[in-house]
Design an enzyme around this catalytic site. Structure first.
Site, PDB file in Angstrom:
ATOM      1  N   LYS A  26       0.837  -1.212   0.000  1.00 13.49           N
ATOM      2  CA  LYS A  26       0.000   0.000   0.000  1.00 13.49           C
ATOM      3  C   LYS A  26       0.871   1.261   0.000  1.00 13.49           C
ATOM      4  O   LYS A  26       0.615   2.183  -0.767  1.00 13.49           O
ATOM      5  CB  LYS A  26      -0.932  -0.030   1.219  1.00 13.49           C
ATOM      6  CG  LYS A  26      -1.828   1.170   1.349  1.00 13.49           C
ATOM      7  CD  LYS A  26      -3.028   0.882   2.222  1.00 13.49           C
ATOM      8  CE  LYS A  26      -2.723   0.874   3.698  1.00 13.49           C
ATOM      9  NZ  LYS A  26      -2.482   2.213   4.276  1.00 13.49           N
ATOM     10  N   SER A  27       1.905   1.286   0.831  1.00 14.97           N
ATOM     11  CA  SER A  27       2.760   2.484   0.912  1.00 14.97           C
ATOM     12  C   SER A  27       3.420   2.764  -0.435  1.00 14.97           C
ATOM     13  O   SER A  27       3.475   3.912  -0.900  1.00 14.97           O
ATOM     14  CB  SER A  27       3.861   2.270   1.955  1.00 14.97           C
ATOM     15  OG  SER A  27       3.309   2.192   3.235  1.00 14.97           O
ATOM     16  N   GLY A  99      -5.004   7.922   5.066  1.00 12.04           N
ATOM     17  CA  GLY A  99      -4.123   8.881   5.740  1.00 12.04           C
ATOM     18  C   GLY A  99      -2.852   9.105   4.948  1.00 12.04           C
ATOM     19  O   GLY A  99      -2.376  10.237   4.801  1.00 12.04           O
ATOM     20  N   ARG A 127      -8.868  12.445  11.889  1.00 12.84           N
ATOM     21  CA  ARG A 127      -7.430  12.211  12.127  1.00 12.84           C
ATOM     22  C   ARG A 127      -6.654  13.534  12.053  1.00 12.84           C
ATOM     23  O   ARG A 127      -7.011  14.431  11.301  1.00 12.84           O
ATOM     24  CB  ARG A 127      -6.891  11.183  11.124  1.00 12.84           C
ATOM     25  CG  ARG A 127      -7.560   9.829  11.334  1.00 12.84           C
ATOM     26  CD  ARG A 127      -7.037   8.776  10.392  1.00 12.84           C
ATOM     27  NE  ARG A 127      -5.654   8.456  10.645  1.00 12.84           N
ATOM     28  CZ  ARG A 127      -4.928   7.633   9.862  1.00 12.84           C
ATOM     29  NH1 ARG A 127      -5.479   7.101   8.785  1.00 12.84           N
ATOM     30  NH2 ARG A 127      -3.688   7.363  10.152  1.00 12.84           N
ATOM     31  N   SER A 177       7.189   9.323  12.043  1.00 10.30           N
ATOM     32  CA  SER A 177       6.136   9.224  11.025  1.00 10.30           C
ATOM     33  C   SER A 177       6.705   9.342   9.615  1.00 10.30           C
ATOM     34  O   SER A 177       7.225  10.387   9.224  1.00 10.30           O
ATOM     35  CB  SER A 177       5.081  10.314  11.232  1.00 10.30           C
ATOM     36  OG  SER A 177       4.228  10.356  10.094  1.00 10.30           O
ATOM     37  N   GLN A 179       4.855   9.332   7.065  1.00 12.04           N
ATOM     38  CA  GLN A 179       3.952  10.197   6.299  1.00 12.04           C
ATOM     39  C   GLN A 179       4.412  11.652   6.404  1.00 12.04           C
ATOM     40  O   GLN A 179       4.436  12.376   5.403  1.00 12.04           O
ATOM     41  CB  GLN A 179       2.520  10.060   6.807  1.00 12.04           C
ATOM     42  CG  GLN A 179       1.934   8.678   6.531  1.00 12.04           C
ATOM     43  CD  GLN A 179       0.528   8.510   7.073  1.00 12.04           C
ATOM     44  OE1 GLN A 179      -0.032   9.415   7.681  1.00 12.04           O
ATOM     45  NE2 GLN A 179      -0.050   7.343   6.850  1.00 12.04           N
ATOM     46  N   ASP A 329       1.784  -0.837  11.924  1.00  7.77           N
ATOM     47  CA  ASP A 329       0.436  -1.255  11.518  1.00  7.77           C
ATOM     48  C   ASP A 329       0.112  -2.684  11.957  1.00  7.77           C
ATOM     49  O   ASP A 329      -1.000  -3.166  11.721  1.00  7.77           O
ATOM     50  CB  ASP A 329       0.287  -1.148   9.994  1.00  7.77           C
ATOM     51  CG  ASP A 329       0.306   0.303   9.533  1.00  7.77           C
ATOM     52  OD1 ASP A 329      -0.079   1.185  10.329  1.00  7.77           O
ATOM     53  OD2 ASP A 329       0.709   0.559   8.390  1.00  7.77           O
ATOM     54  N   ARG A 360      -6.429   2.417  17.688  1.00  7.43           N
ATOM     55  CA  ARG A 360      -6.163   0.975  17.572  1.00  7.43           C
ATOM     56  C   ARG A 360      -5.802   0.319  18.899  1.00  7.43           C
ATOM     57  O   ARG A 360      -5.870  -0.908  18.986  1.00  7.43           O
ATOM     58  CB  ARG A 360      -5.059   0.715  16.539  1.00  7.43           C
ATOM     59  CG  ARG A 360      -5.579   0.833  15.132  1.00  7.43           C
ATOM     60  CD  ARG A 360      -4.586   0.354  14.102  1.00  7.43           C
ATOM     61  NE  ARG A 360      -5.210   0.441  12.784  1.00  7.43           N
ATOM     62  CZ  ARG A 360      -4.554   0.597  11.650  1.00  7.43           C
ATOM     63  NH1 ARG A 360      -3.235   0.685  11.656  1.00  7.43           N
ATOM     64  NH2 ARG A 360      -5.198   0.650  10.509  1.00  7.43           N
ATOM     65  N   ARG A 405      -7.717  -2.822   9.447  1.00  8.94           N
ATOM     66  CA  ARG A 405      -6.835  -3.762  10.169  1.00  8.94           C
ATOM     67  C   ARG A 405      -7.520  -4.336  11.413  1.00  8.94           C
ATOM     68  O   ARG A 405      -7.246  -5.464  11.805  1.00  8.94           O
ATOM     69  CB  ARG A 405      -5.503  -3.093  10.521  1.00  8.94           C
ATOM     70  CG  ARG A 405      -4.750  -2.667   9.259  1.00  8.94           C
ATOM     71  CD  ARG A 405      -3.273  -2.480   9.457  1.00  8.94           C
ATOM     72  NE  ARG A 405      -2.726  -1.648   8.382  1.00  8.94           N
ATOM     73  CZ  ARG A 405      -2.381  -2.095   7.176  1.00  8.94           C
ATOM     74  NH1 ARG A 405      -2.491  -3.378   6.886  1.00  8.94           N
ATOM     75  NH2 ARG A 405      -1.924  -1.286   6.256  1.00  8.94           N
TER      76      ARG A 405
HETATM   77  C1  S3P Z   1       2.729   4.901   6.114  1.00  6.33           C
HETATM   78  C2  S3P Z   1       3.225   5.308   7.322  1.00  6.33           C
HETATM   79  C3  S3P Z   1       2.647   4.927   8.616  1.00  6.33           C
HETATM   80  C4  S3P Z   1       1.688   3.755   8.485  1.00  6.33           C
HETATM   81  C5  S3P Z   1       0.767   3.894   7.300  1.00  6.33           C
HETATM   82  C6  S3P Z   1       1.585   3.991   6.020  1.00  6.33           C
HETATM   83  C7  S3P Z   1       3.391   5.371   4.871  1.00  6.33           C
HETATM   84  O1  S3P Z   1       1.941   6.030   9.154  1.00  6.33           O
HETATM   85  O2  S3P Z   1       0.927   3.606   9.668  1.00  6.33           O
HETATM   86  O3  S3P Z   1      -0.118   2.799   7.201  1.00  6.33           O
HETATM   87  O4  S3P Z   1       3.123   4.795   3.798  1.00  6.33           O
HETATM   88  O5  S3P Z   1       4.199   6.304   4.941  1.00  6.33           O
HETATM   89  P1  S3P Z   1       2.691   7.165  10.043  1.00  6.33           P
HETATM   90  O6  S3P Z   1       3.662   7.852   9.198  1.00  6.33           O
HETATM   91  O7  S3P Z   1       1.579   8.099  10.484  1.00  6.33           O
HETATM   92  O8  S3P Z   1       3.288   6.426  11.201  1.00  6.33           O
END
Ligand code: S3P
Length: 449
Positions: A26-27, A99, A127, A177, A179, A329, A360, A405
């Site tokens: 997914k990432s 997110g 969020r 993070s 993200q 995750d 979670r 999840r």
């Molecule tokens: C992700 C980072 C994680 C993870 C999410 C995917 C990404 O989140 O929980 O499912 O693809 O960069 P955080 O950066 O908020 O920890």
């Protein structure tokens, strides 16, 4: 708009057997679509996760001007905007449940001269977005966000306005993070000068790896105070070809199903083994799981392997807090494995779980206690007391809170409890693992919808 609730029930199942392939990560799928949309030229992506989260990102990138098509063999072709840049979308940018999608897209969009309004579903709309918006504001972006009735600021909808002429910053995110790191590196491509993100704890490095694949240098300096990750703008991405490896976070579900269901013996192929993502496998090994990774090879710049799993007697462990980022995750499904272990499994330093698709920690604790498993919740962690190999009672109906999840973790638990486990809604599973039901059924799992 969310789809109507679709309850599901997992029924205690016989031994799981067979070979399955992990779905696309997914990432990496989000990043492939976003980077391809920004790039100059045509990017072809194979193995893309066809999940609802990724389809939201595809829709968003089209609304900023990229042309994206899927051919009959499942390869996606992206004609990036290149030198033209993103343009202001005519409609709201609806990022659904994602997110990663919304945060990375806001970072990418900030580097262009545009205005966009971002929205999401019920879960995404509560969020926190200020973790991205505050540093983007420091870079010169204007961002208006909603404050909830409870006074929590920085929620969707967000209206983002940028001149595209940003100020580079040095930024140390207060939470580990990927993200936040990724959003700021993407915004940094539109700044004149060097933008640096300093990480005390390393998080998944897919943005760094993929930016390099798109021809953008990323500098990483390892220092006493953490990793300093820098990009220098203005920088342009050059289209490339991406092969998406299998998702270890999705592979976790059949893997733990096999570990807890007596007599099981399965092979999960195509699992990405990037060390920033494999904390769960280290933890399961420490718990005594039969988990053998084999046939290591390279795919799309990442190492992948096939994982052989057999039903195992597990022991409780204390998960090192420093490992959290590499399995962030996977705590809900680890907690399910812990319910079968001998002794306690202690998981601390995971306060970030409270701001995922659902809270979670609370949702996992409720999932387990609803099904007769002893679990204690703290502010930033939980401890599960295992049943020493005996099947927990089951029989509960789990609230999923729009969280894929939590939904999948509850259904996996129900394959090995004394009584079936139901969930209120399985529709969100399609966000990250649209083939979950077929894949589990092919191993012999009995899940009714
Ligand atoms: C992700 C980072 C994680 C993870 C999410 C995917 C990404 O989140 O929980 O499912 O693809 O960069 P955080 O950066 O908020 O920890």
């Amino acid at each position: 708009m969310s789809s109507p609730a679709a309850p599901a029930t997992a029924v205690p199942s016989k031994a799981l057997k067979g070979t399955v392939k992990a779905p696309g990560d997914k990432s990496i799928s989000h990043r492939a679509i976003i980077f391809g949309a920004m790039a100059d030229g045509i990017t072809d992506v194979s193995g893309l996760l066809r999940g609802a989260d990724i389809l939201s990102t595809v829709g968003a990138m089209r609304s900023f001007g990229a042309k994206i098509t899927e051919n009959e063999t499942g390869t996606w072709r992206i004609e990036g905007v290149g030198a033209t840049g993103f343009s202001s979308p005519a409609e709201d940018v609806d990022c659904g449940n994602a997110g990663t999608g919304v945060r990375l897209i806001m970072g990418a969009a900030a580097g262009y001269d545009l205005k966009a309004r971002f929205t999401g579903d019920a879960s995404l709309s509560i969020r926190p977005m200020n973790r991205i918006l505050d540093p983007l504001r420091e870079m010169g972006v204007s961002a208006e966000a909603r404050t909830t009735e409870n006074g929590e600021p920085g929620r969707l909808p967000v209206i983002l306005k940028s001149s595209g002429d940003l100020k580079p910053i040095d930024y140390r995110p207060p939470h580990a993070s990927a993200q936040v790191k990724s959003a700021l590196l993407l915004a940094g491509l539109g700044a004149k000068g060097t933008t640096t993100v300093i990480e005390s704890v390393p998080t998944r490095d897919h943005t760094e790896n993929m930016l390099r694949a798109f021809g953008v240098p990323v500098d990483v300096k390892v220092a006493g105070d953490g990793n300093h990750i820098s990009v220098t703008g203005p920088a342009k991405l050059q289209a490339t070809t991406i092969k998406v490896p299998g998702d270890p976070s999705s592979a976790a579900f059949p893997i733990i199903a096999a570990l807890i269901t007596p007599g099981s013996d399965i092979l999960v192929e195509n699992v990405m083994m990037n060390p920033t993502r494999t904390g769960l496998f280290d933890t399961l090994n420490e718990m005594g799981a039969f988990l053998r990774a084999d046939n290591f090879r390279k795919s799309g710049g990442e190492t992948i392997a096939d994982i052989h799993v057999k039903h195992s007697r597990l022991n409780g462990v204390t998960v090192p807090e420093g490992r959290a980022a590499s399995m962030i995750d996977e705590y809900p499904i680890l907690a399910v494995a812990a319910a079968f272990a001998t002794g306690k499994t202690i998981m601390n330093g995971i306060g970030e779980l409270r701001v995922k698709e659902s809270d979670r920690i609370a949702a996992t604790a409720a999932l387990l206690s609803e099904n007769g498993v002893t679990v204690a919740e703290t502010k930033d962690g939980m401890t599960v007391t295992g049943s020493a190999g005996k099947a927990p009672l089951g029989g509960g109906t789990v609230k999923t809170h729009h969280d894929h999840r939590i939904a999948m973790s509850a259904l996996i638990l129900g394959l090995a409890t004394q009584n079936p486990v139901s969930i209120d809604d399985a529709s969100m599973i399609a966000t990250s693992f649209p083939t979950f039901f077929d894949l589990m059924a092919s191993l012999g799992a009995h899940i009714e919808r």
